[in-house]
Motif scaffolding. Structure first.
Motif, short mmCIF file in Angstrom:
data_model
loop_
_atom_site.label_atom_id
_atom_site.label_comp_id
_atom_site.label_asym_id
_atom_site.label_seq_id
_atom_site.Cartn_x
_atom_site.Cartn_y
_atom_site.Cartn_z
N MET A 1 0.83 -1.18 0.00
CA MET A 1 0.00 0.00 0.00
C MET A 1 0.87 1.25 0.00
O MET A 1 1.98 1.24 0.48
CB MET A 1 -0.86 0.03 1.26
CG MET A 1 -2.02 -0.91 1.28
SD MET A 1 -3.43 -0.10 0.56
CE MET A 1 -4.24 -1.50 -0.10
N SER A 2 0.32 2.29 -0.52
CA SER A 2 1.05 3.55 -0.55
C SER A 2 0.62 4.42 0.63
O SER A 2 -0.39 4.15 1.29
CB SER A 2 0.76 4.28 -1.85
OG SER A 2 -0.57 4.76 -1.85
N LYS A 3 1.39 5.43 0.87
CA LYS A 3 1.07 6.35 1.96
C LYS A 3 -0.29 6.99 1.71
O LYS A 3 -1.09 7.14 2.63
CB LYS A 3 2.15 7.43 2.06
CG LYS A 3 1.90 8.41 3.17
CD LYS A 3 3.00 9.43 3.27
CE LYS A 3 2.69 10.44 4.36
NZ LYS A 3 3.71 11.46 4.47
N ALA A 4 -0.58 7.34 0.45
CA ALA A 4 -1.85 7.99 0.13
C ALA A 4 -3.03 7.06 0.42
O ALA A 4 -4.06 7.51 0.94
CB ALA A 4 -1.87 8.41 -1.34
N LYS A 5 -2.89 5.78 0.09
CA LYS A 5 -3.98 4.84 0.36
C LYS A 5 -4.19 4.67 1.86
O LYS A 5 -5.32 4.56 2.33
CB LYS A 5 -3.70 3.49 -0.30
CG LYS A 5 -3.89 3.53 -1.80
CD LYS A 5 -3.68 2.16 -2.41
CE LYS A 5 -3.84 2.23 -3.91
NZ LYS A 5 -3.63 0.92 -4.53
N GLU A 42 -0.75 1.03 7.66
CA GLU A 42 -0.32 1.01 6.25
C GLU A 42 0.69 2.13 5.99
O GLU A 42 1.68 1.92 5.27
CB GLU A 42 -1.52 1.16 5.33
CG GLU A 42 -2.38 -0.07 5.28
CD GLU A 42 -3.64 0.11 4.46
OE1 GLU A 42 -3.74 1.09 3.69
OE2 GLU A 42 -4.54 -0.74 4.59
N GLN A 43 0.44 3.29 6.57
CA GLN A 43 1.38 4.40 6.39
C GLN A 43 2.73 4.08 7.02
O GLN A 43 3.78 4.37 6.44
CB GLN A 43 0.81 5.67 7.01
CG GLN A 43 -0.39 6.23 6.25
CD GLN A 43 -0.98 7.40 6.97
OE1 GLN A 43 -0.35 8.45 7.06
NE2 GLN A 43 -2.18 7.24 7.49
N ALA A 44 2.71 3.48 8.21
CA ALA A 44 3.95 3.12 8.88
C ALA A 44 4.72 2.06 8.10
O ALA A 44 5.94 2.14 7.97
CB ALA A 44 3.66 2.62 10.29
N ALA A 45 4.00 1.09 7.55
CA ALA A 45 4.65 0.04 6.76
C ALA A 45 5.27 0.64 5.50
O ALA A 45 6.38 0.27 5.11
CB ALA A 45 3.63 -1.04 6.38
#
Length: 57
Positions: A1-5, A42-45
Motif C-alpha cells: 500500500m502507498s502512503k496515500a492509500k 499502512e502508512q507506517a509500513a
C-alpha cells in the motif's frame, strides 16, 4: 500500500467514527476506529519500506 492509500483509509475511518457518534451507533464507531488504525499501520509500513529500500508488497 502507498502512503496515500493509508491516509485515505484513515480519513474514511474518521468519517465512519463521526457518523457513528452522530447516530449513536457503537458498531460504526468501532469500525471507524479500526479503519483509522489500519490506515496508520499502512502508512507506517510504507515508511519502513521506503527507508529500507524494499519494494511494496
Amino acid at each position: 500500500m502507498s502512503k496515500a492509500k493509508g491516509k485515505a483509509k484513515e480519513l474514511k475511518g474518521k468519517v465512519k467514527e463521526a457518523a457513528g457518534k452522530a447516530v449513536d451507533d457503537a458498531g460504526a464507531q468501532a469500525e471507524g476506529r479500526r479503519d483509522q488504525v489500519a490506515g496508520k499501520a499502512e502508512q507506517a509500513a510504507d515508511k519502513a519500506r521506503r527507508h529500507t529500500g524494499r519494494p511494496h508488497a
